[in-house]
Design an enzyme around this catalytic site. Sequence first.
Site, PDB file in Angstrom:
ATOM      1  N   ARG A 104      19.916  -8.372 120.213  1.00  0.00           N
ATOM      2  CA  ARG A 104      19.549  -7.499 121.380  1.00  0.00           C
ATOM      3  C   ARG A 104      19.447  -6.055 120.672  1.00  0.00           C
ATOM      4  NH1 ARG A 104      23.374  -4.519 123.873  1.00  0.00           N
ATOM      5  NH2 ARG A 104      22.221  -4.583 125.753  1.00  0.00           N
ATOM      6  N   GLU A 117      40.518 -30.457 114.922  1.00  0.00           N
ATOM      7  CA  GLU A 117      41.727 -29.526 114.478  1.00  0.00           C
ATOM      8  C   GLU A 117      41.251 -28.438 113.521  1.00  0.00           C
ATOM      9  OE1 GLU A 117      44.771 -29.747 116.085  1.00  0.00           O
ATOM     10  OE2 GLU A 117      43.754 -30.939 117.484  1.00  0.00           O
ATOM     11  N   PRO A 145      40.929 -18.746 114.805  1.00  0.00           N
ATOM     12  CA  PRO A 145      41.920 -17.743 115.440  1.00  0.00           C
ATOM     13  C   PRO A 145      42.624 -16.777 114.605  1.00  0.00           C
ATOM     14  CG  PRO A 145      42.353 -20.070 116.040  1.00  0.00           C
ATOM     15  CD  PRO A 145      41.266 -20.116 114.893  1.00  0.00           C
ATOM     16  N   ASP A 173      25.576   1.256 125.487  1.00  0.00           N
ATOM     17  CA  ASP A 173      26.483   0.353 125.898  1.00  0.00           C
ATOM     18  C   ASP A 173      27.703   0.818 125.715  1.00  0.00           C
ATOM     19  OD1 ASP A 173      24.269  -1.469 126.355  1.00  0.00           O
ATOM     20  OD2 ASP A 173      24.407  -2.160 124.273  1.00  0.00           O
TER      21      ASP A 173
END
Length: 260
Positions: free
Chosen positions: A158, A120, A93, A173
């Site tokens: 890709r 965790e 995070p 894109d």
Amino acid sequence: MRFDIITLFPELFAPFLAGGVTRRAYASGQVQVRLWNPRDYAEGMYRRVDDRPFGGGPGMVMLAEPLARCLAAIRAARHEEEGARAPVVLFSPIGKPLNQAQVEHWAASSGAILLCGRYEGIDQRFIDAHVDVQISLGDFVLSGGEIAAMALLDAVARLQPGVLHDAQSHAYDSFSQALDGLLDCPHYTRPEDWAGRTVPAVLLSGHHAEIERWRRAQRLNLTARHRPDLIAAARAAGRLSAADEAVLAKNQQENAADLL
């Protein structure tokens, strides 16, 4: 290019590596992927890879020592020299959100070691000692880093030559440099009339310059509506022309009129 993945669930990657368009990158060896389970480097009858956190609290924490042994085995298998080690990437995070610019960086690199956390989290001492880069997919929490690793691998694979049928497919894109970091425009195919909804007439005109002007306007207006931050970034970087600004101003006036 080689990616070594440290994961407690290597079986999750089997269908991902064998299916879809990007499988060509893995089958051809353009993108080599090797899976490593830290449980194979744990000690004891139960091959334990986690334990309760110091200080109490819910959940379990991944042990540093099995991860360190696993990482050492990877470095030995890669025949790395001290000054040319692949970076260790942790999905977490606190990492910088993954974007297209980062994907293009990794697509042009020689690869990395991807660390997929579970439970965790990972003993902070291992992170401090060995992790070079932290990446996030966004402000939400997954059950592990495997999905994030797959996202990075797919985005990188890709972009490799020959993976997509049309070599120019990824050049336009959303977020790409060719589009000045904007969102892509809408796309249409046959039939021309579907359920009473018709294809914009300009796309049937055969007038390529007009089509490109329409697409640029659509990209600008869609981005202004849904991701104004991208418009601001393009403007700050000097990527918007006077014609672009005129399109945006007109769209803003029309939207204001609709609210009256």
